[in-house]
Design a protein around this motif. Structure first.
Motif, PDB file in Angstrom:
ATOM      1  N   ARG A 176       0.836  -1.201   0.000  1.00  0.00           N
ATOM      2  CA  ARG A 176       0.000   0.000   0.000  1.00  0.00           C
ATOM      3  C   ARG A 176       0.875   1.257   0.000  1.00  0.00           C
ATOM      4  O   ARG A 176       1.814   1.356   0.797  1.00  0.00           O
ATOM      5  CB  ARG A 176      -0.878  -0.008   1.248  1.00  0.00           C
ATOM      6  CG  ARG A 176      -2.072   0.895   1.124  1.00  0.00           C
ATOM      7  CD  ARG A 176      -3.160   0.565   2.103  1.00  0.00           C
ATOM      8  NE  ARG A 176      -2.698   0.760   3.478  1.00  0.00           N
ATOM      9  CZ  ARG A 176      -3.380   0.358   4.548  1.00  0.00           C
ATOM     10  NH1 ARG A 176      -4.500  -0.298   4.408  1.00  0.00           N
ATOM     11  NH2 ARG A 176      -2.919   0.578   5.751  1.00  0.00           N
TER      12      ARG A 176
ATOM     13  N   LEU B 278       1.025   5.221   0.666  1.00  0.00           N
ATOM     14  CA  LEU B 278       0.259   6.192   1.454  1.00  0.00           C
ATOM     15  C   LEU B 278       0.781   7.596   1.209  1.00  0.00           C
ATOM     16  O   LEU B 278       1.993   7.804   1.136  1.00  0.00           O
ATOM     17  CB  LEU B 278       0.403   5.856   2.946  1.00  0.00           C
ATOM     18  CG  LEU B 278      -0.304   4.576   3.381  1.00  0.00           C
ATOM     19  CD1 LEU B 278       0.527   3.830   4.385  1.00  0.00           C
ATOM     20  CD2 LEU B 278      -1.644   4.919   3.975  1.00  0.00           C
TER      21      LEU B 278
ATOM     22  N   TYR C 229       0.329  11.536   2.731  1.00  0.00           N
ATOM     23  CA  TYR C 229      -0.229  12.429   3.743  1.00  0.00           C
ATOM     24  C   TYR C 229       0.003  13.841   3.227  1.00  0.00           C
ATOM     25  O   TYR C 229       1.148  14.269   3.053  1.00  0.00           O
ATOM     26  CB  TYR C 229       0.508  12.260   5.080  1.00  0.00           C
ATOM     27  CG  TYR C 229       0.454  10.861   5.669  1.00  0.00           C
ATOM     28  CD1 TYR C 229       1.214   9.831   5.114  1.00  0.00           C
ATOM     29  CD2 TYR C 229      -0.306  10.580   6.781  1.00  0.00           C
ATOM     30  CE1 TYR C 229       1.191   8.539   5.660  1.00  0.00           C
ATOM     31  CE2 TYR C 229      -0.336   9.302   7.336  1.00  0.00           C
ATOM     32  CZ  TYR C 229       0.411   8.293   6.764  1.00  0.00           C
ATOM     33  OH  TYR C 229       0.397   7.020   7.295  1.00  0.00           O
TER      34      TYR C 229
ATOM     35  N   PHE D 270      -1.720   9.682  11.971  1.00  0.00           N
ATOM     36  CA  PHE D 270      -2.209   8.307  12.053  1.00  0.00           C
ATOM     37  C   PHE D 270      -2.068   7.948  13.529  1.00  0.00           C
ATOM     38  O   PHE D 270      -0.953   7.810  14.038  1.00  0.00           O
ATOM     39  CB  PHE D 270      -1.352   7.394  11.168  1.00  0.00           C
ATOM     40  CG  PHE D 270      -2.043   6.140  10.711  1.00  0.00           C
ATOM     41  CD1 PHE D 270      -2.826   5.389  11.574  1.00  0.00           C
ATOM     42  CD2 PHE D 270      -1.896   5.694   9.400  1.00  0.00           C
ATOM     43  CE1 PHE D 270      -3.450   4.239  11.140  1.00  0.00           C
ATOM     44  CE2 PHE D 270      -2.520   4.541   8.952  1.00  0.00           C
ATOM     45  CZ  PHE D 270      -3.302   3.809   9.835  1.00  0.00           C
TER      46      PHE D 270
ATOM     47  N   HIS E 258      -1.671   2.730  16.989  1.00  0.00           N
ATOM     48  CA  HIS E 258      -2.418   1.508  16.698  1.00  0.00           C
ATOM     49  C   HIS E 258      -1.456   0.337  16.538  1.00  0.00           C
ATOM     50  O   HIS E 258      -0.249   0.525  16.442  1.00  0.00           O
ATOM     51  CB  HIS E 258      -3.237   1.667  15.410  1.00  0.00           C
ATOM     52  CG  HIS E 258      -2.395   1.824  14.180  1.00  0.00           C
ATOM     53  ND1 HIS E 258      -1.724   2.988  13.879  1.00  0.00           N
ATOM     54  CD2 HIS E 258      -2.076   0.950  13.196  1.00  0.00           C
ATOM     55  CE1 HIS E 258      -1.047   2.838  12.754  1.00  0.00           C
ATOM     56  NE2 HIS E 258      -1.232   1.595  12.314  1.00  0.00           N
TER      57      HIS E 258
ATOM     58  N   ASP F 153      -1.212  -3.172  13.954  1.00  0.00           N
ATOM     59  CA  ASP F 153      -1.831  -3.616  12.701  1.00  0.00           C
ATOM     60  C   ASP F 153      -2.572  -4.928  12.928  1.00  0.00           C
ATOM     61  O   ASP F 153      -2.242  -5.682  13.834  1.00  0.00           O
ATOM     62  CB  ASP F 153      -0.750  -3.772  11.616  1.00  0.00           C
ATOM     63  CG  ASP F 153      -0.196  -2.416  11.195  1.00  0.00           C
ATOM     64  OD1 ASP F 153      -0.809  -1.391  11.532  1.00  0.00           O
ATOM     65  OD2 ASP F 153       0.866  -2.398  10.531  1.00  0.00           O
TER      66      ASP F 153
ATOM     67  N   VAL G  67       7.451  -1.187   6.755  1.00  0.00           N
ATOM     68  CA  VAL G  67       7.162   0.195   6.315  1.00  0.00           C
ATOM     69  C   VAL G  67       8.462   0.868   5.902  1.00  0.00           C
ATOM     70  O   VAL G  67       9.499   0.721   6.555  1.00  0.00           O
ATOM     71  CB  VAL G  67       6.506   1.034   7.448  1.00  0.00           C
ATOM     72  CG1 VAL G  67       6.239   2.460   6.978  1.00  0.00           C
ATOM     73  CG2 VAL G  67       5.198   0.415   7.900  1.00  0.00           C
TER      74      VAL G  67
ATOM     75  N   LEU H 141       7.203   8.528  11.346  1.00  0.00           N
ATOM     76  CA  LEU H 141       6.769   7.265  11.938  1.00  0.00           C
ATOM     77  C   LEU H 141       7.426   7.103  13.308  1.00  0.00           C
ATOM     78  O   LEU H 141       8.626   7.339  13.460  1.00  0.00           O
ATOM     79  CB  LEU H 141       7.170   6.121  10.998  1.00  0.00           C
ATOM     80  CG  LEU H 141       6.810   4.700  11.401  1.00  0.00           C
ATOM     81  CD1 LEU H 141       5.302   4.532  11.536  1.00  0.00           C
ATOM     82  CD2 LEU H 141       7.348   3.714  10.357  1.00  0.00           C
TER      83      LEU H 141
ATOM     84  N   HIS I  99       2.377   1.775  16.922  1.00  0.00           N
ATOM     85  CA  HIS I  99       3.071   2.806  16.147  1.00  0.00           C
ATOM     86  C   HIS I  99       2.081   3.896  15.743  1.00  0.00           C
ATOM     87  O   HIS I  99       0.864   3.703  15.830  1.00  0.00           O
ATOM     88  CB  HIS I  99       3.779   2.193  14.926  1.00  0.00           C
ATOM     89  CG  HIS I  99       2.876   1.392  14.033  1.00  0.00           C
ATOM     90  ND1 HIS I  99       2.345   0.172  14.387  1.00  0.00           N
ATOM     91  CD2 HIS I  99       2.389   1.648  12.791  1.00  0.00           C
ATOM     92  CE1 HIS I  99       1.587  -0.292  13.416  1.00  0.00           C
ATOM     93  NE2 HIS I  99       1.588   0.583  12.431  1.00  0.00           N
TER      94      HIS I  99
ATOM     95  N   VAL J  67       1.884   7.975  13.329  1.00  0.00           N
ATOM     96  CA  VAL J  67       2.581   8.886  12.401  1.00  0.00           C
ATOM     97  C   VAL J  67       2.306  10.319  12.827  1.00  0.00           C
ATOM     98  O   VAL J  67       1.153  10.726  12.981  1.00  0.00           O
ATOM     99  CB  VAL J  67       2.107   8.665  10.936  1.00  0.00           C
ATOM    100  CG1 VAL J  67       2.772   9.677  10.008  1.00  0.00           C
ATOM    101  CG2 VAL J  67       2.381   7.248  10.470  1.00  0.00           C
TER     102      VAL J  67
ATOM    103  N   ARG K 269       3.881  13.902   2.688  1.00  0.00           N
ATOM    104  CA  ARG K 269       4.662  12.744   3.172  1.00  0.00           C
ATOM    105  C   ARG K 269       4.193  11.495   2.418  1.00  0.00           C
ATOM    106  O   ARG K 269       2.990  11.295   2.241  1.00  0.00           O
ATOM    107  CB  ARG K 269       4.449  12.561   4.673  1.00  0.00           C
ATOM    108  CG  ARG K 269       5.095  11.319   5.234  1.00  0.00           C
ATOM    109  CD  ARG K 269       4.839  11.176   6.731  1.00  0.00           C
ATOM    110  NE  ARG K 269       5.585  10.053   7.268  1.00  0.00           N
ATOM    111  CZ  ARG K 269       5.141   8.800   7.291  1.00  0.00           C
ATOM    112  NH1 ARG K 269       3.953   8.496   6.813  1.00  0.00           N
ATOM    113  NH2 ARG K 269       5.897   7.841   7.793  1.00  0.00           N
TER     114      ARG K 269
ATOM    115  N   SER L 249       4.705   7.171   2.154  1.00  0.00           N
ATOM    116  CA  SER L 249       5.276   5.956   2.748  1.00  0.00           C
ATOM    117  C   SER L 249       4.718   4.757   1.998  1.00  0.00           C
ATOM    118  O   SER L 249       3.735   4.855   1.257  1.00  0.00           O
ATOM    119  CB  SER L 249       4.948   5.863   4.236  1.00  0.00           C
ATOM    120  OG  SER L 249       3.564   5.800   4.420  1.00  0.00           O
TER     121      SER L 249
ATOM    122  N   PHE M 224       1.955  -5.313   3.941  1.00  0.00           N
ATOM    123  CA  PHE M 224       1.188  -5.966   5.006  1.00  0.00           C
ATOM    124  C   PHE M 224       1.050  -7.448   4.658  1.00  0.00           C
ATOM    125  O   PHE M 224       0.515  -7.788   3.603  1.00  0.00           O
ATOM    126  CB  PHE M 224      -0.190  -5.307   5.138  1.00  0.00           C
ATOM    127  CG  PHE M 224      -0.099  -3.825   5.410  1.00  0.00           C
ATOM    128  CD1 PHE M 224      -0.105  -3.346   6.705  1.00  0.00           C
ATOM    129  CD2 PHE M 224       0.028  -2.911   4.359  1.00  0.00           C
ATOM    130  CE1 PHE M 224      -0.008  -1.982   6.958  1.00  0.00           C
ATOM    131  CE2 PHE M 224       0.137  -1.548   4.599  1.00  0.00           C
ATOM    132  CZ  PHE M 224       0.118  -1.081   5.905  1.00  0.00           C
TER     133      PHE M 224
HETATM  134  O1  AKG Z   1       2.582   5.754   6.956  1.00  0.00           O
HETATM  135  C1  AKG Z   1       3.254   5.139   7.784  1.00  0.00           C
HETATM  136  O2  AKG Z   1       4.458   5.376   7.985  1.00  0.00           O
HETATM  137  C2  AKG Z   1       2.615   4.024   8.599  1.00  0.00           C
HETATM  138  C3  AKG Z   1       1.238   3.629   8.133  1.00  0.00           C
HETATM  139  C4  AKG Z   1       0.597   2.603   9.041  1.00  0.00           C
HETATM  140  O3  AKG Z   1       0.959   2.444  10.186  1.00  0.00           O
HETATM  141  C5  AKG Z   1      -0.507   1.749   8.532  1.00  0.00           C
HETATM  142  O4  AKG Z   1      -0.932   1.935   7.377  1.00  0.00           O
HETATM  143  O5  AKG Z   1      -0.961   0.857   9.276  1.00  0.00           O
END
Ligand code: AKG
Ligand code: FE2
Length: 171
Positions: free
Chosen positions: A25, A27, A29, A41, A44, A46, A53, A61, A97, A99, A107, A109, A113
Protein backbone atom coordinates in the motif's frame (compact mmCIF):
# COMPACT_ATOMS: atom_id res chain seq x y z
CA UNK A 1 13.63 -15.77 8.88
CA UNK A 2 11.37 -14.96 11.80
CA UNK A 3 10.62 -18.64 12.47
CA UNK A 4 14.25 -19.61 11.91
CA UNK A 5 15.39 -17.10 14.51
CA UNK A 6 13.39 -19.11 17.06
CA UNK A 7 14.95 -22.40 15.84
CA UNK A 8 11.59 -23.66 14.59
CA UNK A 9 12.16 -26.58 12.18
CA UNK A 10 11.35 -25.77 8.54
CA UNK A 11 8.57 -28.39 8.29
CA UNK A 12 6.79 -26.65 11.17
CA UNK A 13 6.67 -23.19 9.64
CA UNK A 14 6.39 -24.12 5.97
CA UNK A 15 2.61 -24.42 6.07
CA UNK A 16 2.36 -21.07 7.92
CA UNK A 17 4.65 -19.11 5.63
CA UNK A 18 3.40 -20.66 2.38
CA UNK A 19 -0.18 -19.52 2.93
CA UNK A 20 0.40 -15.79 3.21
CA UNK A 21 -1.08 -12.91 1.25
CA UNK A 22 0.82 -9.65 0.84
CA UNK A 23 -0.73 -6.25 0.37
CA UNK A 24 1.46 -3.39 -0.83
CA UNK A 25 0.00 0.00 0.00
CA UNK A 26 1.25 3.46 -0.96
CA UNK A 27 0.26 6.19 1.45
CA UNK A 28 0.24 9.93 0.93
CA UNK A 29 -0.23 12.43 3.74
CA UNK A 30 -0.95 15.90 2.41
CA UNK A 31 0.91 18.87 3.90
CA UNK A 32 -0.91 19.78 7.12
CA UNK A 33 -2.92 22.97 7.02
CA UNK A 34 -1.45 24.35 10.23
CA UNK A 35 2.22 24.08 11.06
CA UNK A 36 1.99 22.47 14.48
CA UNK A 37 3.00 18.86 14.88
CA UNK A 38 -0.04 16.80 14.03
CA UNK A 39 -0.82 13.19 14.71
CA UNK A 40 -1.80 11.99 11.25
CA UNK A 41 -2.21 8.31 12.05
CA UNK A 42 -3.05 7.68 15.71
CA UNK A 43 -1.37 4.99 17.80
CA UNK A 44 -2.42 1.51 16.70
CA UNK A 45 -1.26 -2.04 16.10
CA UNK A 46 -1.83 -3.62 12.70
CA UNK A 47 -4.37 -6.40 12.29
CA UNK A 48 -2.21 -8.47 9.94
CA UNK A 49 0.69 -10.80 10.81
CA UNK A 50 3.72 -8.63 9.99
CA UNK A 51 4.27 -5.22 8.37
CA UNK A 52 7.23 -3.61 6.65
CA UNK A 53 7.16 0.19 6.32
CA UNK A 54 9.53 2.43 4.40
CA UNK A 55 9.24 6.22 4.46
CA UNK A 56 10.18 8.45 1.59
CA UNK A 57 12.03 11.67 2.42
CA UNK A 58 9.67 12.99 5.13
CA UNK A 59 9.79 11.01 8.41
CA UNK A 60 7.20 10.95 11.16
CA UNK A 61 6.77 7.26 11.94
CA UNK A 62 7.15 6.50 15.65
CA UNK A 63 7.08 3.25 17.64
CA UNK A 64 6.19 2.81 21.29
CA UNK A 65 8.70 1.12 23.57
CA UNK A 66 7.82 -1.22 26.44
CA UNK A 67 8.36 1.75 28.80
CA UNK A 68 5.73 3.72 26.90
CA UNK A 69 8.21 6.12 25.31
CA UNK A 70 7.88 7.02 21.64
CA UNK A 71 10.94 6.75 19.41
CA UNK A 72 11.04 8.03 15.87
CA UNK A 73 12.07 5.89 12.93
CA UNK A 74 14.58 7.62 10.70
CA UNK A 75 13.57 8.22 7.13
CA UNK A 76 16.42 6.91 4.98
CA UNK A 77 16.19 5.00 1.68
CA UNK A 78 17.83 1.93 3.25
CA UNK A 79 15.77 1.98 6.44
CA UNK A 80 12.82 -0.43 6.68
CA UNK A 81 10.75 -0.99 9.80
CA UNK A 82 9.70 -4.61 10.28
CA UNK A 83 7.06 -5.08 12.96
CA UNK A 84 4.68 -7.63 14.39
CA UNK A 85 1.06 -6.93 13.60
CA UNK A 86 -1.31 -8.80 15.88
CA UNK A 87 1.64 -10.28 17.80
CA UNK A 88 0.20 -13.75 18.41
CA UNK A 89 3.58 -15.49 18.32
CA UNK A 90 3.63 -15.86 22.11
CA UNK A 91 7.03 -14.12 22.34
CA UNK A 92 6.77 -11.06 20.11
CA UNK A 93 4.46 -8.25 21.14
CA UNK A 94 2.32 -6.33 18.69
CA UNK A 95 4.11 -3.08 17.82
CA UNK A 96 2.24 0.12 18.67
CA UNK A 97 3.07 2.81 16.15
CA UNK A 98 1.77 6.16 14.93
CA UNK A 99 2.58 8.89 12.40
CA UNK A 100 3.33 12.48 13.30
CA UNK A 101 3.63 14.81 10.36
CA UNK A 102 4.29 18.52 10.32
CA UNK A 103 6.08 21.00 8.09
CA UNK A 104 5.41 22.10 4.53
CA UNK A 105 5.85 18.94 2.51
CA UNK A 106 3.60 16.03 1.59
CA UNK A 107 4.66 12.74 3.17
CA UNK A 108 4.83 9.43 1.33
CA UNK A 109 5.28 5.96 2.75
CA UNK A 110 5.04 2.41 1.52
CA UNK A 111 3.72 -0.44 3.62
CA UNK A 112 3.81 -4.15 2.94
CA UNK A 113 1.19 -5.97 5.01
CA UNK A 114 1.47 -9.76 5.30
CA UNK A 115 -1.68 -11.70 6.16
CA UNK A 116 -1.93 -15.34 7.20
CA UNK A 117 -4.61 -17.31 5.43
CA UNK A 118 -6.54 -19.80 7.47
CA UNK A 119 -5.98 -20.88 11.03
CA UNK A 120 -3.00 -19.55 12.96
CA UNK A 121 -1.58 -21.61 15.77
CA UNK A 122 1.33 -20.61 18.02
CA UNK A 123 4.23 -22.96 17.11
CA UNK A 124 4.78 -25.35 20.02
CA UNK A 125 8.49 -24.46 20.08
CA UNK A 126 7.50 -21.02 21.39
CA UNK A 127 5.63 -22.40 24.39
CA UNK A 128 7.40 -23.56 27.53
CA UNK A 129 7.24 -23.06 31.29
CA UNK A 130 8.60 -19.52 31.09
CA UNK A 131 6.36 -18.72 28.11
CA UNK A 132 2.94 -20.30 28.73
CA UNK A 133 0.49 -20.35 25.84
CA UNK A 134 -1.17 -16.93 25.52
CA UNK A 135 -3.33 -17.44 22.42
CA UNK A 136 -5.69 -20.17 21.30
CA UNK A 137 -5.62 -21.04 17.62
CA UNK A 138 -7.70 -18.62 15.59
CA UNK A 139 -8.93 -17.85 12.13
CA UNK A 140 -6.89 -14.91 10.77
CA UNK A 141 -9.75 -13.58 8.60
CA UNK A 142 -12.12 -13.91 11.54
CA UNK A 143 -9.75 -11.71 13.54
CA UNK A 144 -9.80 -9.05 10.82
CA UNK A 145 -13.60 -8.98 10.98
CA UNK A 146 -13.48 -8.81 14.80
CA UNK A 147 -10.93 -5.93 14.68
CA UNK A 148 -13.57 -3.51 13.43
CA UNK A 149 -16.14 -4.30 16.12
CA UNK A 150 -16.80 -2.01 19.12
CA UNK A 151 -15.52 -4.78 21.43
CA UNK A 152 -12.12 -4.84 19.70
CA UNK A 153 -11.92 -1.05 19.62
CA UNK A 154 -12.28 -0.74 23.37
CA UNK A 155 -9.87 -3.62 24.12
CA UNK A 156 -6.30 -2.80 25.21
CA UNK A 157 -5.19 -5.78 23.10
CA UNK A 158 -7.63 -6.84 20.33
CA UNK A 159 -5.83 -10.15 19.82
CA UNK A 160 -6.13 -11.05 23.52
CA UNK A 161 -9.82 -10.15 23.42
CA UNK A 162 -10.29 -12.36 20.36
CA UNK A 163 -8.38 -15.51 21.22
CA UNK A 164 -6.41 -14.94 24.44
CA UNK A 165 -6.13 -17.95 26.76
CA UNK A 166 -8.35 -17.31 29.75
CA UNK A 167 -6.78 -18.29 33.06
CA UNK A 168 -9.19 -19.45 35.77
CA UNK A 169 -7.97 -19.40 39.35
CA UNK A 170 -9.78 -21.68 41.80
CA UNK A 171 -9.31 -21.02 45.50
O1 AKG B 1 2.58 5.75 6.96
C1 AKG B 1 3.25 5.14 7.78
O2 AKG B 1 4.46 5.38 7.99
C2 AKG B 1 2.61 4.02 8.60
C3 AKG B 1 1.24 3.63 8.13
C4 AKG B 1 0.60 2.60 9.04
O3 AKG B 1 0.96 2.44 10.19
C5 AKG B 1 -0.51 1.75 8.53
O4 AKG B 1 -0.93 1.94 7.38
O5 AKG B 1 -0.96 0.86 9.28
FE1 FE2 C 1 0.10 0.61 10.99
Amino acid sequence: MLFESFQIPQEQYESLSSSNTHLLRFLKYKTPEDNDTVIRFPSHTDKNFTTIVVQHDVGGLEVRTKDDDWISVESAPSQFLFMAGYGAMNRIKACHHRVKHCGDKDRYSLGMFTFNNGVFQVPKELVDESHPLLYNQFDSRGFIRFYNTPEAKKAESPIKAYCGVKISIYI
